[in-house]
Design an enzyme around this catalytic site. Sequence first.
Site, PDB file in Angstrom:
ATOM      1  N   LYS A  53      58.644  30.270  64.417  1.00  0.00           N
ATOM      2  CA  LYS A  53      59.432  29.177  65.005  1.00  0.00           C
ATOM      3  C   LYS A  53      59.177  27.872  64.252  1.00  0.00           C
ATOM      4  CE  LYS A  53      59.581  31.395  69.535  1.00  0.00           C
ATOM      5  NZ  LYS A  53      59.105  31.501  70.919  1.00  0.00           N
ATOM      6  N   GLN A  97      54.749  28.964  74.715  1.00  0.00           N
ATOM      7  CA  GLN A  97      54.881  30.383  74.380  1.00  0.00           C
ATOM      8  C   GLN A  97      54.333  31.247  75.515  1.00  0.00           C
ATOM      9  OE1 GLN A  97      56.537  31.514  71.769  1.00  0.00           O
ATOM     10  NE2 GLN A  97      56.109  33.674  72.134  1.00  0.00           N
ATOM     11  N   ASP A 120      63.665  26.225  76.020  1.00  0.00           N
ATOM     12  CA  ASP A 120      63.658  27.639  76.402  1.00  0.00           C
ATOM     13  C   ASP A 120      64.655  27.919  77.532  1.00  0.00           C
ATOM     14  OD1 ASP A 120      62.106  29.570  75.108  1.00  0.00           O
ATOM     15  OD2 ASP A 120      60.231  28.754  75.914  1.00  0.00           O
TER      16      ASP A 120
HETATM   17  N1  GUN Z   1      57.707  35.093  74.789  1.00  0.00           N
HETATM   18  C1  GUN Z   1      58.609  36.062  74.484  1.00  0.00           C
HETATM   19  N2  GUN Z   1      59.841  35.542  74.368  1.00  0.00           N
HETATM   20  C2  GUN Z   1      59.731  34.218  74.589  1.00  0.00           C
HETATM   21  C3  GUN Z   1      60.674  33.143  74.601  1.00  0.00           C
HETATM   22  O1  GUN Z   1      61.884  33.292  74.393  1.00  0.00           O
HETATM   23  N3  GUN Z   1      60.149  31.919  74.872  1.00  0.00           N
HETATM   24  C4  GUN Z   1      58.828  31.724  75.125  1.00  0.00           C
HETATM   25  N4  GUN Z   1      58.425  30.489  75.400  1.00  0.00           N
HETATM   26  N5  GUN Z   1      57.938  32.688  75.134  1.00  0.00           N
HETATM   27  C5  GUN Z   1      58.391  33.926  74.865  1.00  0.00           C
END
Ligand code: GUN
Length: 283
Positions: A53, A97, A120
């Site tokens: 990311k 995350q 998100d």
């Molecule tokens: N863990 C797995 N997928 C995601 C996501 O789309 N966002 C976040 N913050 N954590 C994740």
Amino acid sequence: MTASLIHGLSLAAEIREQIRSVIASWPAARQRPGLVVVQVGEDPASAVYVGNKIKACEAVGIRSQHRVFTADCSTQSLLAAIHELNRDPEVHGILVQLPLPASIDPRSILQAIDPRKDVDGFHPLNAGALFAGTPRLVPCTPAGVMRLLANTGVAIRGAEAVVVGASNIVGKPMAMLLLAAGATVTLCNSKTRDLAAHCHRADILIAALGKPQYIHGSMIKPGAVVIDVGIHRAVSGQLLGDVHFESVCEIASWVTPVPGGVGPMTIAMLLANTLKAAEDTLP
Ligand code: GUN
């Protein structure tokens, strides 16, 4: 039938390039979008996702920061950090995350994020807006799946769509987006009886159940579009989805590969959400 592949990697690259060129066209004096990714603990898979990311941000001109907290940090200290990021005018997007360590209450963390910075789309206000049919920041993976479906040219309106897996991150928002696009949606969960019967009806099947290679070709309607949200690492090191790729390819009309399908789209949608959050607040 041999299914055509839905190339998430190239579509994601196109979207990233569009985002890069929008930011590059801004006046030099305008602040660049800023994203902070919060990681708690040293889970290796999370570290890889977060690293990807951050790298993707750099490539399009989004300023990014990676904040790591130890796995034994308190909910209070995490909340304090989020409140500080909420107040910081240089931060337009905040992503925590998931999963978080069991000692931390994820709901209180996600609710503490300013909904305008919630790239998100997990804050109850953004989840509610999606439910109400007025989406603002939409969860990245389901948003990416909608872009992949649009790219196939297959009609969603009137289609039977079956979503397997009812998580807050993927399944539930996915069902809302498909419903808004005019599909008749079935949302299956871990208690669903006769999953195969539901899958068999699907013109569009979204596999997001978190079990490697579970969805087999024998469960698919001939000509269906199959989107594989799963990602698992086999002991051999190979990446596997929730779909048994070889058998599904023989029955479906379109299928996403793993890797190179949904994953790159999730990151592209994170960049798009960060740009949107910045555009909505910057002068
Ligand atoms: N863990 C797995 N997928 C995601 C996501 O789309 N966002 C976040 N913050 N954590 C994740």
